[in-house]
Design a protein around this motif. Structure first.
Motif, PDB file in Angstrom:
ATOM      1  N   ILE A 187      -4.302   0.067   6.190  1.00  0.00           N
ATOM      2  CA  ILE A 187      -4.319   0.421   4.742  1.00  0.00           C
ATOM      3  C   ILE A 187      -3.210   0.141   4.011  1.00  0.00           C
ATOM      4  O   ILE A 187      -2.915  -0.242   2.997  1.00  0.00           O
ATOM      5  N   PHE A 188      -1.934   0.781   4.726  1.00  0.00           N
ATOM      6  CA  PHE A 188      -0.800   0.663   4.151  1.00  0.00           C
ATOM      7  C   PHE A 188      -0.512  -1.098   3.886  1.00  0.00           C
ATOM      8  O   PHE A 188       0.191  -1.372   2.867  1.00  0.00           O
ATOM      9  N   ARG A 189      -0.543  -1.815   4.939  1.00  0.00           N
ATOM     10  CA  ARG A 189       0.059  -3.105   5.000  1.00  0.00           C
ATOM     11  C   ARG A 189      -0.730  -3.850   3.835  1.00  0.00           C
ATOM     12  O   ARG A 189      -0.177  -4.676   3.486  1.00  0.00           O
ATOM     13  N   VAL A 190      -1.870  -3.757   3.643  1.00  0.00           N
ATOM     14  CA  VAL A 190      -2.776  -4.413   2.638  1.00  0.00           C
ATOM     15  C   VAL A 190      -3.071  -4.031   1.373  1.00  0.00           C
ATOM     16  O   VAL A 190      -3.063  -4.696   0.120  1.00  0.00           O
ATOM     17  N   PHE A 191      -2.684  -2.433   1.078  1.00  0.00           N
ATOM     18  CA  PHE A 191      -2.579  -1.870  -0.250  1.00  0.00           C
ATOM     19  C   PHE A 191      -1.361  -1.306  -0.654  1.00  0.00           C
ATOM     20  O   PHE A 191      -0.655  -2.001  -1.767  1.00  0.00           O
ATOM     21  N   ILE A 192      -0.750  -0.581   0.125  1.00  0.00           N
ATOM     22  CA  ILE A 192       0.540   0.051  -0.588  1.00  0.00           C
ATOM     23  C   ILE A 192       1.718  -0.795  -0.362  1.00  0.00           C
ATOM     24  O   ILE A 192       2.531  -0.840  -1.239  1.00  0.00           O
ATOM     25  N   ALA A 193       1.937  -1.685   0.700  1.00  0.00           N
ATOM     26  CA  ALA A 193       2.796  -2.680   0.860  1.00  0.00           C
ATOM     27  C   ALA A 193       2.594  -3.824  -0.086  1.00  0.00           C
ATOM     28  O   ALA A 193       3.727  -4.080  -0.681  1.00  0.00           O
ATOM     29  N   LYS A 194       1.413  -3.967  -0.672  1.00  0.00           N
ATOM     30  CA  LYS A 194       1.290  -4.904  -1.542  1.00  0.00           C
ATOM     31  C   LYS A 194       1.790  -4.440  -2.902  1.00  0.00           C
ATOM     32  O   LYS A 194       2.207  -5.169  -4.017  1.00  0.00           O
ATOM     33  N   ILE A 195       1.772  -3.204  -3.281  1.00  0.00           N
ATOM     34  CA  ILE A 195       2.352  -2.560  -4.361  1.00  0.00           C
ATOM     35  C   ILE A 195       3.748  -2.814  -4.514  1.00  0.00           C
ATOM     36  O   ILE A 195       4.366  -3.141  -5.482  1.00  0.00           O
ATOM     37  N   ALA A 196       4.266  -2.456  -3.340  1.00  0.00           N
ATOM     38  CA  ALA A 196       5.862  -2.704  -3.326  1.00  0.00           C
ATOM     39  C   ALA A 196       6.197  -3.933  -3.274  1.00  0.00           C
ATOM     40  O   ALA A 196       7.041  -4.430  -4.228  1.00  0.00           O
ATOM     41  N   HIS A 197       5.232  -5.023  -2.792  1.00  0.00           N
ATOM     42  CA  HIS A 197       5.664  -6.484  -3.007  1.00  0.00           C
ATOM     43  C   HIS A 197       5.464  -7.011  -4.444  1.00  0.00           C
ATOM     44  O   HIS A 197       6.467  -7.690  -4.989  1.00  0.00           O
ATOM     45  N   SER A 198       4.591  -6.428  -5.277  1.00  0.00           N
ATOM     46  CA  SER A 198       4.344  -6.680  -6.639  1.00  0.00           C
ATOM     47  C   SER A 198       5.636  -6.184  -7.437  1.00  0.00           C
ATOM     48  O   SER A 198       5.917  -6.896  -8.487  1.00  0.00           O
ATOM     49  N   MET A 199       5.936  -4.780  -7.005  1.00  0.00           N
ATOM     50  CA  MET A 199       6.864  -4.573  -7.602  1.00  0.00           C
ATOM     51  C   MET A 199       8.360  -5.438  -7.726  1.00  0.00           C
ATOM     52  O   MET A 199       9.003  -5.706  -8.664  1.00  0.00           O
ATOM     53  N   GLU A 231       2.119   3.317 -12.038  1.00  0.00           N
ATOM     54  CA  GLU A 231       1.163   3.097 -13.154  1.00  0.00           C
ATOM     55  C   GLU A 231       0.925   1.636 -13.808  1.00  0.00           C
ATOM     56  O   GLU A 231       0.038   1.337 -14.349  1.00  0.00           O
ATOM     57  N   GLU A 232       2.041   0.781 -13.597  1.00  0.00           N
ATOM     58  CA  GLU A 232       2.113  -0.519 -13.802  1.00  0.00           C
ATOM     59  C   GLU A 232       1.422  -1.366 -13.085  1.00  0.00           C
ATOM     60  O   GLU A 232       1.415  -2.441 -13.289  1.00  0.00           O
ATOM     61  N   TYR A 233       0.955  -0.834 -11.760  1.00  0.00           N
ATOM     62  CA  TYR A 233       0.344  -1.629 -10.681  1.00  0.00           C
ATOM     63  C   TYR A 233      -0.839  -1.069 -10.350  1.00  0.00           C
ATOM     64  O   TYR A 233      -1.344  -1.110  -9.006  1.00  0.00           O
ATOM     65  N   GLY A 234      -1.467  -0.678 -11.045  1.00  0.00           N
ATOM     66  CA  GLY A 234      -3.001  -0.168 -10.858  1.00  0.00           C
ATOM     67  C   GLY A 234      -3.286   1.071 -10.417  1.00  0.00           C
ATOM     68  O   GLY A 234      -4.317   1.389  -9.982  1.00  0.00           O
ATOM     69  N   VAL A 235      -2.208   1.996 -10.057  1.00  0.00           N
ATOM     70  CA  VAL A 235      -2.213   3.183  -9.735  1.00  0.00           C
ATOM     71  C   VAL A 235      -2.453   4.314 -10.699  1.00  0.00           C
ATOM     72  O   VAL A 235      -1.946   4.193 -11.781  1.00  0.00           O
ATOM     73  N   GLN A 236      -3.450   5.127 -10.648  1.00  0.00           N
ATOM     74  CA  GLN A 236      -3.620   6.271 -11.391  1.00  0.00           C
ATOM     75  C   GLN A 236      -2.793   7.369 -11.318  1.00  0.00           C
ATOM     76  O   GLN A 236      -2.964   7.935 -10.283  1.00  0.00           O
TER      77      GLN A 236
END
Length: 537
Positions: free
Chosen positions: A47-59, A304-309
């Motif tokens: 879940i980290f690799r596909v979700f949280i790391a993807k948030i960091a990637h997008s940033m 908040e800029e990357y879909g996190v509430q």
């Protein structure tokens, strides 16, 4: 094709295959991230690799520098097999309900360390004391937080951590974090936030309590100073926000690996780390939610800029109760134990069985939803509808019931106990509940390790499995036994159900259902049909 920095240079192949690749220089990002780290994460699992790391990637792609230093707390093999061969990148494979797939190369990690290795541990401590590192997040599963055993006594690993050198804790995740805080305080004590993203209730509170248990043990024997203890307990210096994460990420599936091989990948096969298959890809669904209490002690990423509430504690708490205690997790557990008993291969296959679809429908809508608080950011009815009609039935996302059934004893007090407590708090009669006690009875029946066809199966791992099975494993289908004597030690355990079920009308219902579930082969399906007033198919 190969998933590596060198492989990305084969841009034409990736483009032809329809794979999204990083728009930034991954090698340069990783070099910069090692020189100036910002964010540490413990437990770089699926879940980290596909979700949280993807948030960091997008940033990173947007020029916001939040590269992640990933830390494997215990099993270094997963780093060697799953991350290192692919230069810390992951191929995200989103399996949509319409059969289409989205493929994305995710590059949010700049460094990966194994805390069990001395050199990596010291590197982690070097990173952890730096002022620009302001966030440590975790996805290590709930059992990684355990510092006490089922009797409430300190677990062996926690006792060892408390009596050992507080500067050199590597073997237990909570002690490792306590050491991290100690080293950081000794380096001047810049503020930091520890953010649990694990899937259980009030995760930040449990993280804080577990770490403070270790620190209190050190303080009691004089191994750390009162000043350090005061600093660690100061919420303006060390914060522990709660969060709720939701994205179904099954273990890597062979059919997905086969499809990637056909696409041209030569390095996306499954390998084994212990008993768990790992891969360079993560197969997942498109739906995802991450809700975080906006309570940070230091600078945080612009989530908040990357879909996190980013919300108040009250809103996060309400969303958590909606998801964890009603609209998803209890339904998952019900399908998990029943699916193992009925030998269903996947969760989606269960949802195509009218009887099991009715089970989760009744559990969610009739018994859970009446005590849910609307969090205001997602309608509970809409969330439950999406789970029931889109997410669980997704036949392209094969998820094993046995995976969901892991550690069920640790999940029941939150997934079901909180609902029971809300009925009691609101003066609502527990007598009206039928499906919740049925699920409890199915779980007790599951602990026997005998499927509905009368043949044995192996229950999933659980910290209390051996203890619980001792009460029921001697039972054979068709036995006429004293059900109360067999189930009393289980149903009276308030650590498992959040209440002593014998102080409620539910225990009698569980015992009645259980006695019928052990009547013989086929009894599980027959009882389900009878209770749900639906014809068995």
């Amino acid at each position: 094709m190969e998933l590596s920095i060198a492989g990305l240079k084969q841009g034409t192949d990736y483009a032809t295959a329809g794979i999204s690749v990083p728009t930034f220089d991954v090698a340069q990002m990783q070099t910069s991230g090692r020189e100036t780290p910002r964010w540490v994460h413990l437990g770089p699992g699926n879940i980290f690799r596909v979700f949280i790391a993807k948030i960091a990637h997008s940033m990173i792609a947007d020029g916001k520098r939040w590269p992640i230093t990933a830390v494997v707390p215990r099993d270094a093999a997963k780093l060697d097999l799953q991350l290192a061969p692919h230069d810390l990148m992951t191929l995200g494979v989103t399996l949509n309900p319409d059969g289409t797939r989205s493929l994305d190369v995710i590059a949010g990690m700049s460094e990966a360390l194994a805390a069990s290795r001395i050199a990596d541990f010291e590197r982690l401590m070097e990173v952890a004391v730096r002022e620009e590192v302001t966030l440590v997040s975790l996805t290590i599963t709930e059992k990684g937080y355990a510092v006490r055993d089922s009797s409430g006594d300190l677990a062996a690993a926690a006792r060892h951590a408390i009596t050992a050198d507080p500067h050199q804790q590597q073997s237990h995740a909570m002690a490792l974090l306590a050491t991290l805080l100690l080293r950081r305080w000794e380096a001047g004590g810049p503020p930091i936030t520890l953010l649990s993203c694990d899937n259980f209730s009030h995760n930040g509170d449990k993280l804080r309590d577990a770490i403070f248990t270790i620190i209190a043990g050190w303080a009691e024997r004089g191994a750390v100073s009162p000043e350090f203890v005061a600093w660690a307990r100061d919420g303006s210096r060390v914060a522990f926000p709660i969060s709720v994460i939701d994205k179904i990420t099954p273990l890597p599936n062979q059919s997905v690996a086969d499809g990637l091989a056909e696409l041209g990948f030569s390095d996306m096969g499954l390998v084994t780390a212990g008993q768990t298959p790992v891969a360079g890809f993560v197969n997942t669904e498109s739906a995802q939610y991450l809700v975080i209490e906006d309570n940070f002690a230091a600078q945080r990423p612009p989530f908040e800029e990357y879909g996190v509430q980013m919300v108040s504690r009250e809103v996060c708490d309400a969303f958590e109760h909606m998801k964890v205690t009603t609209c998803l997790n209890p339904l998952h557990t019900a399908l998990a134990v029943t699916g193992c008993l009925l030998r269903f291969p996947t969760i989606d296959a269960e949802m195509r069985d009218p009887l099991l679809a009715e089970l989760v429908h009744r559990l969610g809508w009739s018994e859970g939803l009446p005590v849910v608080v609307d969090p205001g950011i997602v309608s509970p009815a809409d969330f439950l509808t999406e789970v029931e009609t889109v997410r669980f039935p997704n036949r392209y996302l094969p998820d094993d019931p046995a995976r969901i059934a892991m550690d069920t004893s640790q999940k029941l007090p939150i997934r079901f106990g909180e609902t029971i407590k809300r009925y009691l708090e609101r003066g609502l009669g527990l007598e009206q509940l039928e499906v919740i006690p049925l699920v409890f009875a199915l779980w007790c029946r599951y602990l026997m390790g005998i499927a509905d066809d009368g043949a044995p199966f192996t229950p999933s791992s659980d910290p209390l499995l051996e203890e619980l099975q001792a009460h029921v494993s001697h039972i054979a289908l068709g036995d006429h036994i004293d059900v109360h004597e067999a189930l009393n030690p289980i149903l009276a355990n308030a650590e498992i159900f959040a209440v002593d079920l014998y102080e409620t009308p539910l225990a009698a219902k569980v015992e009645n259902y259980f006695s019928r579930l052990i009547a013989g082969p086929g009894a599980v399906r027959a009882v389900l049909a009878e209770v749900l007033n639906k014809e068995s198919e």
